[in-house]
Scaffold this motif. Sequence first.
Motif, short mmCIF file in Angstrom:
data_model
loop_
_atom_site.label_atom_id
_atom_site.label_comp_id
_atom_site.label_asym_id
_atom_site.label_seq_id
_atom_site.Cartn_x
_atom_site.Cartn_y
_atom_site.Cartn_z
N TYR A 333 -14.13 117.40 -63.82
CA TYR A 333 -12.39 117.59 -63.14
C TYR A 333 -12.27 116.32 -62.34
CZ TYR A 333 -13.23 122.26 -64.66
OH TYR A 333 -13.56 123.74 -65.17
N ASN A 334 -10.84 116.34 -61.99
CA ASN A 334 -10.65 115.11 -61.06
C ASN A 334 -10.31 115.87 -59.71
OD1 ASN A 334 -8.06 116.66 -60.97
ND2 ASN A 334 -7.18 115.36 -62.85
N SER A 335 -9.90 114.81 -58.74
CA SER A 335 -9.87 115.55 -57.40
C SER A 335 -8.63 116.71 -57.22
CB SER A 335 -9.38 114.46 -56.51
OG SER A 335 -8.15 113.98 -56.75
N ASN A 336 -8.09 117.04 -58.33
CA ASN A 336 -6.84 117.91 -58.13
C ASN A 336 -7.31 118.99 -58.92
OD1 ASN A 336 -4.95 116.22 -56.90
ND2 ASN A 336 -4.27 115.33 -58.69
N ARG A 337 -8.59 119.37 -59.25
CA ARG A 337 -9.03 120.34 -60.00
C ARG A 337 -8.44 120.51 -61.21
NH1 ARG A 337 -8.12 125.62 -56.55
NH2 ARG A 337 -5.91 124.83 -56.46
N GLY A 338 -8.09 119.48 -61.64
CA GLY A 338 -7.41 119.22 -63.09
C GLY A 338 -8.36 118.45 -64.11
N LYS A 339 -7.89 118.11 -65.35
CA LYS A 339 -8.65 117.25 -66.20
C LYS A 339 -7.62 116.30 -66.87
CE LYS A 339 -12.45 120.18 -67.33
NZ LYS A 339 -13.34 120.90 -68.56
N ASP A 340 -8.02 115.16 -67.01
CA ASP A 340 -7.26 114.14 -67.64
C ASP A 340 -7.61 113.84 -69.29
OD1 ASP A 340 -6.13 113.57 -64.90
OD2 ASP A 340 -7.98 112.57 -64.48
#
Length: 348
Positions: A333-340
């Motif tokens: 996960y990234n810092s925005n609770r997302g995935k790139d």
Amino acid sequence: MGGTCFAAGMPMSLTPAYGADPDRFWVMVNAGGGWDPTLFIDPKGNTPRADGRGPVNNFSRNVIKRAGNITYVSGYAEDSEVPDPGSPGHLNTFFQKHYSRLLVINGIDTQTNNHDAGSRFIWSGKIETGYPSFGALVAAATAPEQPLSFISNGGYDFTASPVAPARVAGSSTFQQLAYPNAASPQNEPEKRNPYFIDSVYDRIEAARSARLGRLLRRSTLPLETRQLQQLQTVRSEDNNLNRLVDALPERVSSGLEGQAEVAVASFTSGLAVSANLSMGGFDTHGNHDRDHVRRLTELLSGIDHLWEQIESAGLQSKVTVMIGSDFGRTPFYNSNRGKDHWNVTSMM
């Protein structure tokens, strides 16, 4: 606008199109934006990564189940995001129902994390531009003369010219083109409210046909001739569009379900052999688990509806469904609770 796009996709031929009897139909379902296979068909669970970048998923490995030889996620940490555990789009319901007819291919290297290039690679097999999509190749090989040989609701549908994609804006487009003299083409025959009485409309049609014939006889430019031939095919009474309209449900659904209904009606009416179905919303750089699970639920619900339509039409032994996306998403996960974006994905 939808009618214009549809007409531009008709074949350039003077020969009236009659129903084909192909032995195989193809449906390509595109999950636009880059899905996350680890949330449904390649689950990893919340085991910490060795590099310290956090777990691949937020759900426990205890919810990873099998249906036949297919591994899938039976639930999430945020189960409230899934509408109903018994709904067609819930992973446990979907895979227990359909696993026997599914083949899952994990670990496909898309060679890119660019949306356009990834979609092109998945649906044409080539990352370079200029190659036709699989749906276009199938249509060109089996039914190039059909009015709707390859219908598309989006996704990668480049054809490289062997056939033209019939880009569908909605089921109303077919009704308008099948019954051009009707103010209310979606109604029963006695309630379609014709613009002209039959005798007047017949004279209008005869005049239009005669004018088109004169234009064709005077045409000397190849491109102009092909376009006039295309127009003649669109206006032909033998294009069987009324058969497609008759095969549609009384009320066509919205979203992916509606696309599925139009595709299957096109197959049963003998007008198409391949169809692109498409939905977006998988580019989840933030709030990944919440948003992605919602879209996965809608995607699987649409695919379930597609297969029910196929079975209702008696085509279950003749239809192959391919499901894919631009690429995968990062296994962390990234810092925005997302995935790139990640260049490894899966297909069904």
